[in-house]
Design an enzyme around this catalytic site. Structure first.
Site, mmCIF file in Angstrom:
data_model
loop_
_atom_site.group_PDB
_atom_site.id
_atom_site.type_symbol
_atom_site.label_atom_id
_atom_site.label_comp_id
_atom_site.label_asym_id
_atom_site.label_seq_id
_atom_site.Cartn_x
_atom_site.Cartn_y
_atom_site.Cartn_z
ATOM 1 N N GLY A 160 3.656 1.694 1.412
ATOM 2 C CA GLY A 160 5.191 1.090 0.877
ATOM 3 C C GLY A 160 5.282 0.874 -0.610
ATOM 4 O O GLY A 160 6.432 1.477 -0.779
ATOM 5 N N HIS A 190 -3.678 -4.952 0.250
ATOM 6 C CA HIS A 190 -3.043 -5.372 1.445
ATOM 7 C C HIS A 190 -3.454 -6.865 1.526
ATOM 8 O O HIS A 190 -4.289 -7.664 1.890
ATOM 9 C CB HIS A 190 -4.082 -4.832 2.721
ATOM 10 C CG HIS A 190 -3.656 -3.653 2.965
ATOM 11 N ND1 HIS A 190 -2.673 -3.155 3.825
ATOM 12 C CD2 HIS A 190 -4.304 -2.292 2.599
ATOM 13 C CE1 HIS A 190 -2.477 -1.732 4.019
ATOM 14 N NE2 HIS A 190 -3.492 -1.391 3.378
ATOM 15 N N CYS A 211 0.934 -1.158 0.078
ATOM 16 C CA CYS A 211 0.165 0.104 -0.253
ATOM 17 C C CYS A 211 0.749 1.216 0.157
ATOM 18 O O CYS A 211 1.427 1.585 -0.883
ATOM 19 C CB CYS A 211 -0.955 -0.114 1.076
ATOM 20 S SG CYS A 211 -2.276 1.327 0.991
ATOM 21 N N GLU A 240 -2.171 -9.179 3.098
ATOM 22 C CA GLU A 240 -1.944 -9.708 4.313
ATOM 23 C C GLU A 240 -3.213 -10.322 5.004
ATOM 24 O O GLU A 240 -3.467 -10.967 5.870
ATOM 25 C CB GLU A 240 -0.996 -8.964 5.459
ATOM 26 C CG GLU A 240 -1.811 -7.483 5.774
ATOM 27 C CD GLU A 240 -1.443 -6.466 4.860
ATOM 28 O OE1 GLU A 240 -1.699 -5.089 5.549
ATOM 29 O OE2 GLU A 240 -0.966 -6.670 3.714
#
EC number: 6.3.4.2
Length: 537
Positions: A381, A509, A379, A511
């Site tokens: 990052g 995302h 994101c 994760e």
């Protein structure tokens, strides 16, 4: 007939109610039952979407765009069932609905009160959307005795009376602190917690006792006597080295069978093969890789809970321990980074909001790129990765994100260009946020496509800014590959530097969709690259 299970906590917060609820849900699933898990939070915020991570930890985003408590992440990771907006509610959301209804005249002029009007909304939330499930597990946030939690306890007390014992079970989680000088676990806090729960009309049917060491039969019998609960329904919850050992620990203590016995349901065998496989993989994980997380909230691990778990899932996949090196992005400089990231096998820059610590993150991204260390940007990052590339590889020295800078070359811009910053308030921030699951098209023969083994994917998002497509051509001329796009091709979803060992940034995302028994493909490939880098160095 749906059976309701309420999980409450006492003595202290953060005892593991969420893990207990998630573990029980998984164990009931393993016996063939369909289970839904819900979280009721007593705080007055409508949702945690605008809360400081120091206050709340991670904001977990569901497929349908709900911003929720991190416990919903535990529910999803343990059960494999996607949560939704109907699985989470707060006092703030309840009062928002209540006051709106009152202004619309829906209460027909009566005096609006906590009982019955607030409690009725809570009950409606719990008792709705029950189709297709056998069990609904509701975790009540906070601890018994908290003022803000009283309406929730009153609501579940009423449900208990309404449904009777054959369809309603209360599980209370308490702490048995170990006092070193006395060399024993202390039972008194549990007594007081159960007493406080009974004072508001709820008698726990199962008592789960959290402790750092073995609980003797004598202690269990004493708890049974003083708390008026049969000893077979006093369940030990001993600290585990890894959260993925918790479900099997509860299974070994018989929690799942005790629940079925309480409801007079035939006890069936459990299918736990995939969980025993996880345990075996954890036991066989002797090698390790060191992953640096370049974090703004480096002291608050819960702010990155799903990232941590997704990395661990990939570690389980490869039978590797993931040694996380938490790095304060604010303190990173060109001079200090060599020392601080010594012996690192991979660098991850997670999502986030706000300008603070961005300089250090960009320095870390440059360090990863120029030293060919596996890099994963998520994101924000990814957005910072494009700025670093623009500044240091392409030569656009004034490259900025529109989120912070008005002046400069805007590599990152608003998704909604018509929305002025002055109009962005807490009230309408969700209208400018791209939230929830969106489809993404991948480019064939790229790192992303090879990882997913598909050209069409769906991932969860939480962002208001995106890559400025005007710069796509110049980036491509410098070797950057844009390997994923939104369906309308307006939003760049994935960037890659294929000439490097592994350099990937994603706008979404990933994760949030990783599971211990099904690690996310991008995290799998990131850890694979880190393992290979470790072996080469």
């Amino acid at each position: 007939m749906v059976h309701f299970i309420f999980v409450t906590g006492g003595v202290v917060s953060s005892l593991g109610k969420g893990l207990t609820a998630a573990s029980l849900a998984m164990l009931l699933q393993a016996k063939g039952f369909r289970v839904s898990v819900r979280k009721l939070d007593p705080y007055l915020n409508i949702d945690p979407g605008t809360m400081n991570p120091h206050e709340h930890g991670e904001v977990y985003v569901t497929d349908d765009g709900a911003e929720t408590d991190l416990d919903l992440g535990h529910y999803e990771r343990f059960t494999g069932v996607s949560a939704c907006k109907f699985d989470s509610i707060t006092t703030g959301a309840i009062y928002s609905k209540l006051l709106k209804d009152e202004r619309l005249g829906n209460y027909a002029g009566v005096t609006v009160q906590v009982i019955p009007h607030v409690t009725n909304i809570i009950k409606d939330f719990i008792l709705s959307n029950t189709k297709g499930v056998d069990f609904i597990i509701c975790e009540i946030g906070g601890t018994v005795g908290d003022i803000e939690g009283l309406p929730f306890f009153e609501a579940i007390r009423q449900i208990g009376n309404q449904l009777k014992s054959e369809n309603c079970l209360f599980i209370h989680l308490t702490l048995l602190p170990y006092v070193k000088t006395a060399r024993e676990l202390k039972i008194k806090p549990t007594q007081h917690s159960v007493k406080a729960l009974r004072a508001i009309g709820i008698s726990p049917n199962i008592l789960v006792c959290r402790a750092e060491r073995h609980i003797s039969k004598g202690a269990i019998d004493k708890i049974s006597l003083l708390c008026n609960i049969k000893s077979e329904y006093v369940v030990p919850a001993i600290d585990q080295k890894n959260i993925y050992l918790v479900p099997i620990a509860y299974h070994n203590s018989g929690l799942d069978n005790k629940v079925l016995k309480f409801f007079n349901i035939n006890i069936m065998p459990s299918k736990l093969d995939k969980w025993y496989d996880i345990i075996n993989r954890l036991k066989d994980s002797n090698s390790k890789v060191r992953i640096a997380i370049i974090a703004k909230y480096h002291k608050l691990k819960d702010a990155y809970k799903s990232v941590i778990e997704a990395l661990n899932h990939a570690g389980i996949y490869y039978k590797y321990k993931i040694d996380l090196v938490w790095t304060n992005a604010e303190n990173l400089t060109e001079e200090s980074i060599n020392k601080k990231l010594l012996d690192i096998d991979g660098i991850l820059v997670p999502g986030g909001f706000g300008e603070r610590a961005t300089k250090g993150k960009i320095i870390a991204i440059k360090y990863a790129r120029t030293n060919n260390i596996p890099f994963f940007g998520i994101c924000f990052g990814m957005q910072l990765a494009t700025i670093e590339i623009a500044q240091n590889l392409i030569g656009i020295k004034d490259a900025v994100t529109e989120e912070f800078k008005v002046d400069g070359t805007k590599i990152i811009e608003k998704i909604n260009k018509n929305c002025e910053d002055s109009k962005i308030t807490i009230e309408n921030v969700k209208k400018t946020m791209r939230l929830g699951s969106y489809p993404c098209s991948l480019v064939a023969n790229t790192i992303a496509a090879n990882a997913y083994k598909s050209l069409e994917i769906n991932e969860r998002h939480r962002h208001r800014y995106k890559f400025n497509n005007e710069f796509q051509n110049i980036f491509e001329k410098h070797g950057i590959v844009f390997s994923g796009f939104s369906k309308d091709e307006e939003i760049v979803e994935i960037i890659e530097l294929p000439l490097l060992r592994w350099f990937v940034g994603v706008q979404f995302h990933p994760e949030f969709k990783s599971k211990p028994f099904e690690a996310h493909p991008l995290f799998i490939q990131f850890i694979k690259a880190a393992i290979e880098y470790n072996k080469c160095n």
